[in-house]
Design a protein around this motif. Structure first.
Motif, PDB file in Angstrom:
ATOM      1  N   ASN A 303       0.807  -1.221   0.000  1.00 52.61           N
ATOM      2  CA  ASN A 303       0.000   0.000   0.000  1.00 52.61           C
ATOM      3  C   ASN A 303       0.840   1.271   0.000  1.00 52.61           C
ATOM      4  O   ASN A 303       0.277   2.368   0.006  1.00 52.61           O
ATOM      5  N   VAL A 450      -6.915  -2.663  -8.934  1.00 54.38           N
ATOM      6  CA  VAL A 450      -6.045  -1.663  -8.317  1.00 54.38           C
ATOM      7  C   VAL A 450      -4.660  -1.728  -8.961  1.00 54.38           C
ATOM      8  O   VAL A 450      -4.163  -2.805  -9.276  1.00 54.38           O
ATOM      9  N   GLY A 453      -1.662  -2.085  -4.149  1.00 51.09           N
ATOM     10  CA  GLY A 453      -2.479  -2.507  -3.021  1.00 51.09           C
ATOM     11  C   GLY A 453      -3.095  -3.873  -3.241  1.00 51.09           C
ATOM     12  O   GLY A 453      -2.876  -4.528  -4.260  1.00 51.09           O
ATOM     13  N   LEU A 455      -5.910  -6.429  -4.046  1.00 48.41           N
ATOM     14  CA  LEU A 455      -7.157  -6.558  -4.789  1.00 48.41           C
ATOM     15  C   LEU A 455      -8.243  -7.183  -3.926  1.00 48.41           C
ATOM     16  O   LEU A 455      -9.411  -6.788  -3.989  1.00 48.41           O
ATOM     17  N   LEU A 458     -10.130  -4.859  -1.578  1.00 50.29           N
ATOM     18  CA  LEU A 458     -11.147  -4.097  -2.291  1.00 50.29           C
ATOM     19  C   LEU A 458     -12.365  -4.978  -2.580  1.00 50.29           C
ATOM     20  O   LEU A 458     -13.507  -4.542  -2.439  1.00 50.29           O
ATOM     21  N   CYS A 529      -5.837   1.721  -3.201  1.00 49.74           N
ATOM     22  CA  CYS A 529      -6.641   0.677  -2.559  1.00 49.74           C
ATOM     23  C   CYS A 529      -7.231   1.206  -1.255  1.00 49.74           C
ATOM     24  O   CYS A 529      -8.407   0.975  -0.956  1.00 49.74           O
TER      25      CYS A 529
END
Length: 589
Positions: A303, A450, A453, A455, A458, A529
């Motif tokens: 991130n 994304v 970050g 996935l 999310l 993300c």
């Protein structure tokens, strides 16, 4: 005074006698009262499409998040796994660290490699399905062929067929969760002569050949493409085949792996992947705190690189220099490959892959790198526009998927087919809800991937958003719920304002833009993300239009008759549920 006046009627659904003396106040209702307790939720039925990460997560969470829910998962395949079941080409692996590619609530300390092999990811999903006893809720080999919204009843009619049979089926639902994904409609390129080839040919998305191994000895192989599949197939076949030619039309960045300090403790292989020893995996399984710390560090690192996606940022420029140096170093034996392969467009303009072993395999003596455009396929091989003819036993098309987001079947609502409305530009609200399509929720739909970050974080947040919406539909007697046109327009305008700030809008061919070099970004979330996590946390219910069920004649009919079901139950203490989990505020020192 006797407390009998406060007792509920024997039947909570039976209208009370307002003239009875046990009621202290005779106030006739000014609005129609729905004769049921506020928390006596109607049964709601949900159809889930797909049994990959999205569908399995939905099946786990639906009964946890929504009371009195009935649901079924339909999947066209014979087992769970989604894309990880359908794809099984040699070298298939995750292209982000495996410990960040798993469900937040289902950690796996036993991944064998830093980039998990595809079969392990499929086994992970099978294990999740088994642990949560999901298979009774899944109908395998059930392919959805049409979904149509009935505005009069407020129901979806979902129809389909049983794979490899003449049997048809249909179902109805109050809401649909689509977990179909979009990187699953593989397609051959438009090259003349595809049917002329007399050898073996297949697409990586529909692998019909043997796995890497002895069967490939003595074969001359062509791999067409330079996307993530080709980057994994080439090093998988190179040690076995007599010769491998990689036909490369475009350019691509090969990423340096993240979390270098962590990688320093792992064992590297000749393929460039990093492996955990049996002792390390056993230690992770035994010491949950240690494993959590390792996973936390990886996710934190994942991130931390969002800045590299911003045009001309310091992080972007640094990544570009570092990746270029790494690629040149690994290709030093054949520098002409580096000259062709290293892009002029920014890092992350197209999907990044670490490509363990790819660059290393390109410089091997039995690997060729062909940059001349393919003119046609012949009976025995490939002819290029420069007049050369290359003979092969096997041609592997690693040429990607249909990435337009157009659904595989008609989705009809309010006189429109989503297949038509999404053909040029998918129109959604926050990616989860579909414009003009009531009670339909996407997981990993348009603008869901994304660039940096996790996935799956999310994915989980998108599903939680859907659960909140379905819960609202259930609680408040909502017949249909659809995003307002102005909310959809605002979301579209936000994306069109955001993406020009990023490297994704630069000129490079990418599935982020539906396979085009230039155009609107339809694959990615417009932000990091973590940005998506915050955006999806608290739905803006004011951004939706609602139609209510016939018995909900007032906007507040969901209040019911003034009672709760808890007040009819005999469970001791249950009526003081609010004391079970108290959020104690911090006391200032």
């Amino acid at each position: 005074m006797s407390s009998s006046w406060a007792q509920p009627p024997h039947d909570p659904h039976h209208p009370p006698d307002y003239g009875h003396e046990s009621y202290l106040y005779k106030v006739p209702p000014k609005v129609p009262i729905v004769e049921r307790p506020i928390d006596d939720y109607r049964k709601i039925r949900v159809v889930v499409i797909g049994a990959g990460f999205s569908g399995l997560t939905a099946a786990i969470r639906l009964p946890q998040r929504i009371p009195n829910v009935e649901f079924v998962v339909y999947d066209k395949n014979p087992s769970v796994g989604g894309t990880w079941l359908e794809n099984h080409y040699p070298g298939l692996a995750c292209d982000i660290p495996s410990h960040t590619y798993q469900l937040t609530f289902e950690p796996n300390p036993n991944w064998s490699a830093f980039y998990a092999p595809g079969p392990e990811i499929r086994a992970y999903l099978e294990g999740v399905a088994k642990k949560y006893k999901l298979e009774p809720h899944i109908k395998f080999n059930h392919k959805v062929t049409r979904a149509e919204w009935n505005q009069e009843t407020g129901k979806w009619k979902v129809t389909g067929e049983v794979v490899d049979s003449d049997e048809k089926w249909e179902d109805t639902a109050d809401a649909v969760i689509s977990g179909m994904g979009f990187l699953n409609k593989w397609k051959y390129p438009n090259i003349p002569g595809l049917k002329e080839f007399k050898g073996k040919m297949c697409h990586t998305g529909h692998w019909t050949l043997e796995p890497a191994g002895e069967a490939w000895k003595g074969r001359r192989v062509a791999v067409v493409g330079v996307g993530s599949s080709a980057i994994q197939v080439v090093p998988a076949l190179q040690p076995w085949a007599e010769h491998v030619d990689n036909f490369v039309r475009g350019k691509t960045w090969i990423a340096a792996p993240i979390a270098a300090p962590v990688l320093g403790t792992l064992t590297s292989s000749a393929t460039g992947n990093y492996y955990f020893t049996a002792e390390e995996r056993a230690e992770f399984a035994k010491d949950q705190e240690k494993y959590y710390g390792f996973r936390l560090k990886l996710e934190d690192e994942l991130n931390a690189v969002h800045g590299a996606t911003i045009r001309n940022s310091e992080m972007q420029n640094g990544a570009r220099a570092a990746f270029k140096e790494m690629m040149q170093r690994k290709l030093a034996k054949k520098p002409e490959i580096a000259e062709h392969l290293i892009p002029t467009f920014p890092v992350a303009c197209r999907r990044l892959t670490p490509g363990p072993g790819y660059l290393e395999s390109l410089v091997e003596d039995n690997v060729g790198f062909v940059t001349s455009e393919i003119k046609r396929i012949t009976e025995t091989g490939i002819e290029t526009v420069d007049g050369q003819h290359h003979e092969y036993d096997v041609i592997v098309m690693a040429t990607g998927f249909d990435t337009t987001h157009v659904p595989a079947f008609p989705i009809i609502a309010n006189g429109e087919n989503v297949q038509d409305t999404w053909r040029e530009k998918p129109i959604t609200y926050l990616s989860v809800c579909s414009s003009n399509v009531p009670n339909w929720f996407n997981s990993l739909g348009p603008n869901s991937a994304v660039g940096s970050g996790s996935l799956l974080v999310l994915l989980e947040k998108e599903l939680e958003y859907a659960f909140k919406a379905i819960g609202k539909i259930q609680r408040e007697g909502i017949k249909s719920m659809v995003p307002k046109p102005q909310a959809v327009e605002a979301w579209t305008n936000y994306m069109d304002a955001y993406f020009p700030r990023t490297v994704y809008s630069e000129k490079c061919r990418s599935w982020y833009k539906g396979g085009k070099e230039e155009g609107r970004v339809t694959g990615l979330w417009p932000g990091s993300c973590l940005h998506a996590v915050f955006a999806l946390e608290n739905p803006r219910w004011e951004d939706f239009d609602y139609e209510f069920l016939p018995d909900h004649k007032s906007a507040l009919s969901w209040l019911g008759n003034g009672w709760t079901t808890m007040e009819y139950e005999e469970k001791v203490g249950h009526r003081a549920f609010y004391l079970e989990h108290i959020d104690y505020p911090p006391v200032p020192e």
